[in-house]
Design a protein around this motif. Structure first.
Motif, short mmCIF file in Angstrom:
data_model
loop_
_atom_site.label_atom_id
_atom_site.label_comp_id
_atom_site.label_asym_id
_atom_site.label_seq_id
_atom_site.Cartn_x
_atom_site.Cartn_y
_atom_site.Cartn_z
N ASP A 269 32.77 41.33 32.11
CA ASP A 269 31.31 41.23 32.21
C ASP A 269 30.68 42.17 31.18
O ASP A 269 31.40 42.84 30.43
CB ASP A 269 30.86 41.50 33.64
N PRO A 270 29.34 42.25 31.12
CA PRO A 270 28.71 43.14 30.14
C PRO A 270 29.06 44.62 30.29
O PRO A 270 28.90 45.39 29.34
CB PRO A 270 27.21 42.90 30.35
N ALA A 271 29.55 45.03 31.46
CA ALA A 271 29.97 46.42 31.64
C ALA A 271 31.38 46.65 31.12
O ALA A 271 31.92 47.75 31.27
CB ALA A 271 29.89 46.81 33.12
N ASP A 272 31.99 45.60 30.52
CA ASP A 272 33.34 45.67 29.93
C ASP A 272 34.44 45.82 30.98
O ASP A 272 35.51 46.33 30.67
CB ASP A 272 33.41 46.81 28.89
N ILE A 273 34.14 45.41 32.22
CA ILE A 273 35.18 45.39 33.25
C ILE A 273 35.41 43.94 33.69
O ILE A 273 34.55 43.08 33.49
CB ILE A 273 34.84 46.28 34.46
N VAL A 274 36.57 43.68 34.26
CA VAL A 274 36.90 42.32 34.68
C VAL A 274 35.88 41.84 35.72
O VAL A 274 35.62 42.53 36.71
CB VAL A 274 38.33 42.24 35.25
N PHE A 275 35.29 40.68 35.45
CA PHE A 275 34.37 40.03 36.38
C PHE A 275 35.21 39.54 37.55
O PHE A 275 36.18 38.80 37.37
CB PHE A 275 33.66 38.89 35.66
N TYR A 276 34.86 39.97 38.77
CA TYR A 276 35.76 39.80 39.92
C TYR A 276 36.29 38.38 40.14
O TYR A 276 37.45 38.25 40.55
CB TYR A 276 35.11 40.34 41.20
N PRO A 277 35.57 37.28 39.88
CA PRO A 277 36.20 35.96 40.08
C PRO A 277 37.41 35.71 39.17
O PRO A 277 38.29 34.91 39.50
CB PRO A 277 35.09 34.96 39.77
N ARG A 278 37.47 36.41 38.05
CA ARG A 278 38.61 36.25 37.14
C ARG A 278 39.91 36.70 37.81
O ARG A 278 40.96 36.14 37.55
CB ARG A 278 38.38 37.01 35.83
N TYR A 279 39.82 37.72 38.69
CA TYR A 279 41.02 38.15 39.40
C TYR A 279 41.61 37.00 40.22
O TYR A 279 42.82 36.84 40.27
CB TYR A 279 40.72 39.33 40.33
N PHE A 280 40.75 36.20 40.84
CA PHE A 280 41.25 35.08 41.64
C PHE A 280 41.94 34.05 40.75
O PHE A 280 42.94 33.46 41.16
CB PHE A 280 40.12 34.46 42.47
N ALA A 281 41.44 33.87 39.54
CA ALA A 281 42.13 32.99 38.59
C ALA A 281 43.48 33.59 38.19
O ALA A 281 44.48 32.87 38.09
CB ALA A 281 41.26 32.75 37.36
N PHE A 282 43.52 34.90 37.97
CA PHE A 282 44.80 35.57 37.64
C PHE A 282 45.80 35.35 38.76
O PHE A 282 46.98 35.05 38.53
CB PHE A 282 44.61 37.08 37.47
N PHE A 283 45.35 35.53 40.00
CA PHE A 283 46.26 35.42 41.14
C PHE A 283 46.70 33.98 41.37
O PHE A 283 47.86 33.73 41.73
CB PHE A 283 45.63 36.03 42.39
N ARG B 160 41.66 36.90 50.30
CA ARG B 160 40.93 38.15 50.47
C ARG B 160 41.43 39.15 49.43
O ARG B 160 42.61 39.16 49.12
CB ARG B 160 41.18 38.74 51.85
N SER B 161 40.50 39.97 48.94
CA SER B 161 40.90 40.98 47.96
C SER B 161 40.22 42.31 48.25
O SER B 161 39.13 42.35 48.82
CB SER B 161 40.52 40.54 46.55
N GLN B 162 40.89 43.36 47.81
CA GLN B 162 40.32 44.69 47.80
C GLN B 162 40.48 45.24 46.39
O GLN B 162 41.54 45.10 45.78
CB GLN B 162 41.03 45.60 48.80
N PHE B 163 39.41 45.85 45.91
CA PHE B 163 39.36 46.35 44.54
C PHE B 163 39.32 47.87 44.58
O PHE B 163 38.47 48.47 45.24
CB PHE B 163 38.12 45.80 43.83
N TYR B 164 40.28 48.50 43.86
CA TYR B 164 40.40 49.94 43.88
C TYR B 164 40.06 50.59 42.55
O TYR B 164 39.55 51.70 42.52
CB TYR B 164 41.83 50.34 44.27
N LYS B 165 40.39 49.90 41.46
CA LYS B 165 40.25 50.50 40.13
C LYS B 165 39.88 49.38 39.16
O LYS B 165 40.54 48.34 39.15
CB LYS B 165 41.58 51.14 39.73
N PRO B 166 38.87 49.57 38.33
CA PRO B 166 38.51 48.50 37.39
C PRO B 166 39.53 48.37 36.26
O PRO B 166 40.24 49.31 35.91
CB PRO B 166 37.15 48.94 36.85
N SER B 167 39.60 47.17 35.74
CA SER B 167 40.39 46.90 34.54
C SER B 167 39.43 46.48 33.45
O SER B 167 38.41 45.83 33.73
CB SER B 167 41.42 45.80 34.81
N LYS B 168 39.76 46.83 32.20
CA LYS B 168 38.86 46.59 31.08
C LYS B 168 39.53 45.77 30.00
O LYS B 168 40.75 45.64 29.96
CB LYS B 168 38.38 47.92 30.50
#
Length: 136
Positions: free
Chosen positions: A16-30, A63-71
């Motif tokens: 996203d514009p903050a240079d961190i992974v936009f959370y729906p992308r994680y679901f695509a990764f998984f 379901r997901s839990q987010f602990y640390k951003p990825s860039k």
């Protein structure tokens, strides 16, 4: 239970514009990691669909839990494991590590599905050959 790991480089389009992974992308990764897990078990979605009236294994809960951003540019490791096996459903646990630290956890519940005589999508028993691979 069967486990698989894969590395992934975070791309510019994942962020996203903050240079961190936009959370729906994680679901695509998984989701892609679930496909890679089945490929590693020797049971691709193509193989599943070749079976009579089989469609695949749609997701019924996640379901997901987010602990640390990825860039952008980070190399992450996704570890995927079959976590439970029922008659027609199964669970998968994904853990995404960034720089060796747990960044995201995700659980999925999926159903083995096929078409019945009326062409409707219905849960079906997981074939024994697949069940054995899942439990390995």
């Amino acid at each position: 239970m069967f486990t698989h790991q894969r590395e992934l480089r975070i791309e510019w389009g994942d962020c996203d514009p903050a240079d961190i992974v936009f959370y729906p992308r994680y679901f695509a990764f998984f989701d892609a990691s679930t496909g890679a897990l089945f490929e590693a078990m020797g049971c691709s979605l193509r193989d599943v669909r070749r079976q009579a009236n089989q469609v695949g294994f749609p997701m019924v809960d996640t379901r997901s839990q987010f602990y640390k951003p990825s860039k952008y540019g980070d190399i992450v490791l996704i570890e995927s494991q079959i976590s439970e096996v029922g008659h027609a459903s199964f669970g998968i646990q994904h853990r995404l590590f960034n720089d060796g630290k747990l960044a995201v956890e995700c659980s999925e519940k999926r159903v083995w599905a096929g078409l019945n005589e009326q062409g409707e999508l219905k849960a079906q028993a997981i074939p024994d050959s697949v069940r054995k691979r899942m439990l390995a």
